[in-house]
Motif scaffolding. Structure first.
Motif, mmCIF file in Angstrom:
data_model
loop_
_atom_site.group_PDB
_atom_site.id
_atom_site.type_symbol
_atom_site.label_atom_id
_atom_site.label_comp_id
_atom_site.label_asym_id
_atom_site.label_seq_id
_atom_site.Cartn_x
_atom_site.Cartn_y
_atom_site.Cartn_z
ATOM 1 N N GLY A 179 -3.168 -12.185 5.908
ATOM 2 C CA GLY A 179 -1.923 -11.667 5.365
ATOM 3 C C GLY A 179 -1.568 -10.306 5.909
ATOM 4 N N LEU A 180 -0.575 -9.704 5.251
ATOM 5 C CA LEU A 180 -0.058 -8.409 5.666
ATOM 6 C C LEU A 180 -0.103 -7.414 4.515
ATOM 7 N N ILE A 181 -0.266 -6.137 4.883
ATOM 8 C CA ILE A 181 -0.214 -5.045 3.928
ATOM 9 C C ILE A 181 0.859 -4.093 4.451
ATOM 10 N N VAL A 182 2.023 -4.118 3.830
ATOM 11 C CA VAL A 182 3.206 -3.428 4.344
ATOM 12 C C VAL A 182 3.695 -2.422 3.316
ATOM 13 N N GLY A 183 3.749 -1.148 3.709
ATOM 14 C CA GLY A 183 4.158 -0.095 2.810
ATOM 15 C C GLY A 183 5.452 0.573 3.220
ATOM 16 N N PRO A 230 0.832 -1.211 0.000
ATOM 17 C CA PRO A 230 0.000 0.000 0.000
ATOM 18 C C PRO A 230 0.863 1.255 0.000
ATOM 19 N N VAL A 231 0.574 2.187 -0.886
ATOM 20 C CA VAL A 231 1.304 3.458 -0.880
ATOM 21 C C VAL A 231 0.309 4.593 -1.124
ATOM 22 N N ASP A 232 -0.268 5.093 -0.038
ATOM 23 C CA ASP A 232 -1.077 6.306 -0.137
ATOM 24 C C ASP A 232 -0.505 7.403 0.755
ATOM 25 N N GLN A 233 0.714 7.163 1.253
ATOM 26 C CA GLN A 233 1.306 8.120 2.190
ATOM 27 C C GLN A 233 1.596 9.474 1.552
ATOM 28 N N GLY A 234 1.747 9.522 0.215
ATOM 29 C CA GLY A 234 1.975 10.805 -0.432
ATOM 30 C C GLY A 234 0.861 11.795 -0.158
ATOM 31 N N CYS A 268 -14.520 -10.535 12.011
ATOM 32 C CA CYS A 268 -14.630 -10.550 10.541
ATOM 33 C C CYS A 268 -15.410 -11.794 10.122
ATOM 34 N N TYR A 269 -16.554 -11.997 10.761
ATOM 35 C CA TYR A 269 -17.396 -13.168 10.481
ATOM 36 C C TYR A 269 -16.607 -14.461 10.608
ATOM 37 N N MET A 270 -15.851 -14.568 11.702
ATOM 38 C CA MET A 270 -15.049 -15.762 11.991
ATOM 39 C C MET A 270 -14.121 -16.120 10.825
ATOM 40 N N GLY A 271 -13.564 -15.099 10.208
ATOM 41 C CA GLY A 271 -12.593 -15.324 9.156
ATOM 42 C C GLY A 271 -13.174 -15.459 7.768
ATOM 43 N N ARG A 272 -14.493 -15.374 7.631
ATOM 44 C CA ARG A 272 -15.083 -15.418 6.283
ATOM 45 C C ARG A 272 -14.620 -14.217 5.453
ATOM 46 N N ILE A 273 -14.427 -13.091 6.120
ATOM 47 C CA ILE A 273 -13.840 -11.917 5.479
ATOM 48 C C ILE A 273 -12.396 -11.837 5.949
ATOM 49 N N GLY A 274 -11.463 -11.841 4.994
ATOM 50 C CA GLY A 274 -10.050 -11.917 5.339
ATOM 51 C C GLY A 274 -9.546 -10.689 6.077
ATOM 52 N N LEU A 275 -8.787 -10.929 7.161
ATOM 53 C CA LEU A 275 -8.164 -9.856 7.923
ATOM 54 C C LEU A 275 -6.711 -9.732 7.519
ATOM 55 N N ILE A 276 -6.332 -8.563 7.018
ATOM 56 C CA ILE A 276 -4.930 -8.266 6.777
ATOM 57 C C ILE A 276 -4.503 -7.185 7.763
ATOM 58 N N ASN A 277 -3.416 -7.441 8.459
ATOM 59 C CA ASN A 277 -2.903 -6.458 9.404
ATOM 60 C C ASN A 277 -1.868 -5.563 8.729
ATOM 61 N N SER A 278 -1.750 -4.339 9.223
ATOM 62 C CA SER A 278 -0.837 -3.371 8.630
ATOM 63 C C SER A 278 0.562 -3.519 9.216
ATOM 64 N N GLY A 279 1.542 -3.079 8.434
ATOM 65 C CA GLY A 279 2.929 -3.199 8.862
ATOM 66 C C GLY A 279 3.409 -2.056 9.730
ATOM 67 N N GLY A 280 2.702 -0.920 9.682
ATOM 68 C CA GLY A 280 3.078 0.216 10.509
ATOM 69 C C GLY A 280 4.209 1.033 9.919
ATOM 70 N N ILE A 327 8.405 -11.644 4.532
ATOM 71 C CA ILE A 327 7.049 -11.753 5.081
ATOM 72 C C ILE A 327 6.313 -12.907 4.409
ATOM 73 N N GLN A 328 6.414 -12.981 3.101
ATOM 74 C CA GLN A 328 5.730 -14.028 2.347
ATOM 75 C C GLN A 328 6.187 -15.413 2.779
ATOM 76 N N GLU A 329 7.453 -15.543 3.166
ATOM 77 C CA GLU A 329 7.960 -16.843 3.593
ATOM 78 C C GLU A 329 7.245 -17.347 4.840
ATOM 79 N N VAL A 330 6.806 -16.428 5.701
ATOM 80 C CA VAL A 330 6.048 -16.846 6.885
ATOM 81 C C VAL A 330 4.763 -17.549 6.466
ATOM 82 N N TYR A 331 4.087 -17.004 5.455
ATOM 83 C CA TYR A 331 2.821 -17.577 5.008
ATOM 84 C C TYR A 331 3.023 -18.847 4.179
ATOM 85 N N LEU A 332 4.205 -19.015 3.609
ATOM 86 C CA LEU A 332 4.507 -20.224 2.858
ATOM 87 C C LEU A 332 5.018 -21.360 3.757
ATOM 88 N N ASP A 333 5.410 -21.021 4.965
ATOM 89 C CA ASP A 333 5.957 -22.016 5.904
ATOM 90 C C ASP A 333 4.809 -22.831 6.522
#
Length: 352
Positions: free
Chosen positions: A318-322, A74-78, A281-293, A340-346
Motif C-alpha cells: 500500500g501507500l502512506i501519503v501525507g 502520516p503527519v509528522d511534518q510539524g 522484506c522477506y519476499m513480501g512477508r513484511i508488508g512494504l508501503i511506499n511513501s507519497g512524497g 489511491i485506494q481505488e487502485v488497490y480495489l481494482d
C-alpha cells in the motif's frame, strides 16, 4: 475510479506500467497481500495473539478493510519540516483533530502521527481509527540541521493512549544509525511485549551518497538493503521511498554486491526496482508501503496513482501519503486518498 480513469492518469506510461511482466524476481516467490495475509505470514511467528489483534485492527479498517492492503495517513511534518511550512497551505491542520478527521473520512486503515497529536485527542478518537504512534523524529530547529532521529515518546505512552502500533525511523547510513538501530530494536521488542504492531520508516541518509549530482538515497539496491535491515529489527510493516534509480553501491564505491543484483534481480523498470524492495522484506512477508512524497500541487494525483500502481504490481502492501493530501483542502485531500485506494480495489491491476 474506473480502470479507464487510472489509465488516463498514468498517461503515456499506462501501457508500460499496467502491462509489464517481471522477468527478474518471480511473483510466485512472494507472499501476496490477501484477506488471509496475517494468518498466512504471522501464525508461525513469534508475534503474540495481542500483536496479531493489533495487526488485524490495521488491516481490517477503512475502505481497504480485509483486502490485505493498507492506506495510511502520516503527519509528522510539524516536527520534521516545521509546522509553519507544513500547514501554511491549509492552516486547519494546526489543530490535530483535523488530521484525525482527514484519515477517518478518507477511509484510511490508520493514522500515523506524533504522540502529542494522538495524546491530546486519544479518548475521543482511539476507538474510531487505529493509531500508529510515531515515537522518534528528526527535529529541524537545531542549526546546522543534521540527520538525527531522537526519541520523542515512549512505547508505554503509545500503549496508554490506545495505539495499535508504534512507528519509528532509522536513517540507515547516517552517522547516528547505530544508536538509532539499537533504540528502535529495543522499542520494537517492548511494543511487541505490550501487544502492539511495529512500523519502520527505513530511510537512507548520507550526504556522501550523492555522486555526480545523482542522489542514491533512493537507489533500489540501497533502499532494498535498508528494508532488509528493517525487517531484521522485527518491523511488521516497512515504509520506504519508491526507488528512482539503481546501482548506488557501485556508484558510491562501497558495500558488498553481486552482478546478479543488477542484471538478474532488477532492471531499470520501476516495477522491477520496487519488486527488489519487496524481496528484501522477506519476499513480501513484511508488508512494504511506499511513501507519497512531497506535494508539488498540480500533478499530485497522477503521481500518487503512478506510485500505487507500481507498488501494487511489484507486490507491495500500500501507500502512506501525507503532504499530498493535507496540503490541500480537506475535500480534495479525501478525494486524492480515495483515488489511491481505488487502485488497490481494482482487481484488474495485479502482480506483474
Amino acid at each position: 475510479m474506473s480502470s479507464s480513469k487510472i489509465e488516463e492518469l498514468l498517461g503515456s506510461e499506462a501501457e508500460r506500467l499496467l502491462k509489464h511482466q517481471c522477468h527478474t524476481i518471480s511473483k510466485d516467490l512472494l507472499s501476496k497481500p490477501s484477506p488471509g495475509f496475517i494468518e498466512k505470514v504471522f501464525q508461525n511467528s513469534n508475534r503474540s495473539a495481542q500483536v496479531l489483534r493489533s495487526l488485524a485492527s490495521l488491516y481490517n479498517h477503512g475502505k481497504l478493510s480485509g483486502t490485505g492492503y493498507l492506506s495510511i495517513l502520516p503527519v509528522d511534518q510539524g516536527i520534521e519540516h516545521s509546522a509553519g511550512s507544513s500547514f501554511a497551505a491549509n492552516p486547519i491542520y494546526f489543530d490535530p483533530e483535523n488530521i484525525l478527521r482527514l484519515a477517518s473520512e478518507a477511509g484510511c486503515n490508520a493514522v500515523a502521527t506524533t504522540v502529542g497529536t494522538l495524546g491530546i485527542l486519544s479518548r475521543k478518537w482511539a476507538h474510531k481509527i487505529p493509531f500508529i504512534a510515531k515515537i522518534n523524529h528528526n527535529e529541524l530547529l537545531t542549526y546546522p540541521n543534521k540527520y538525527e532521529q531522537i526519541m520523542f515518546g515512549s512505547v508505554e505512552n503509545a500503549w496508554n493512549l490506545g495505539a495499535a502500533a508504534v512507528g519509528a525511523t532509522v536513517y540507515f547510513g547516517s552517522e547516528g544509525s547505530n544508536r538509532q538501530i539499537m533504540e528502535v530494536s529495543s522499542a520494537f521488542e517492548r511494543a511487541h511485549e505490550l501487544g502492539m504492531a511495529t512500523v519502520l520508516w527505513c530511510y537512507v541518509r548520507n550526504n556522501d551518497f550523492t555522486k555526480k549530482k545523482v542522489n542514491y538515497e533512493t537507489a533500489a539496491d540501497l533502499t532494498g538493503q535498508a528494508n532488509h535491515l528493517g525487517v531484521a529489527l522485527q518491523a511488521d510493516i516497512v515504509k520506504q521511498k519508491l526507488p528512482e534509480h539503481n546501482a548506488g553501491f557501485t556508484a558510491i564505491g562501497f558495500g558488498k554486491t553481486d552482478p546478479a543484483m543488477y542484471d538478474k534481480l532488477t532492471s531499470d523498470h520501476p516495477i522491477d526496482m520496487c519488486r527488489y524492495q519487496v524481496a528484501n522484506c522477506y519476499m513480501g512477508r513484511i508488508g512494504l508501503i511506499n511513501s507519497g512524497g512531497s506535494s508539488l500541487g498540480e500533478g499530485d494525483l497522477e503521481a500518487v496513482v503512478r506510485t500505487a500502481v507500481i507498488n501494487k504490481r511489484a507486490g507491495g502492501t500500500g501507500l502512506i501519503v501525507g503532504r499530498k493530501s493535507f496540503q490541500r483542502s480537506m475535500e480534495d485531500g479525501i478525494a486524492l486518498i480515495q483515488m489511491i485506494q481505488e487502485v488497490y480495489l481494482d482487481k484488474s491491476i495485479d502482480l506483474a
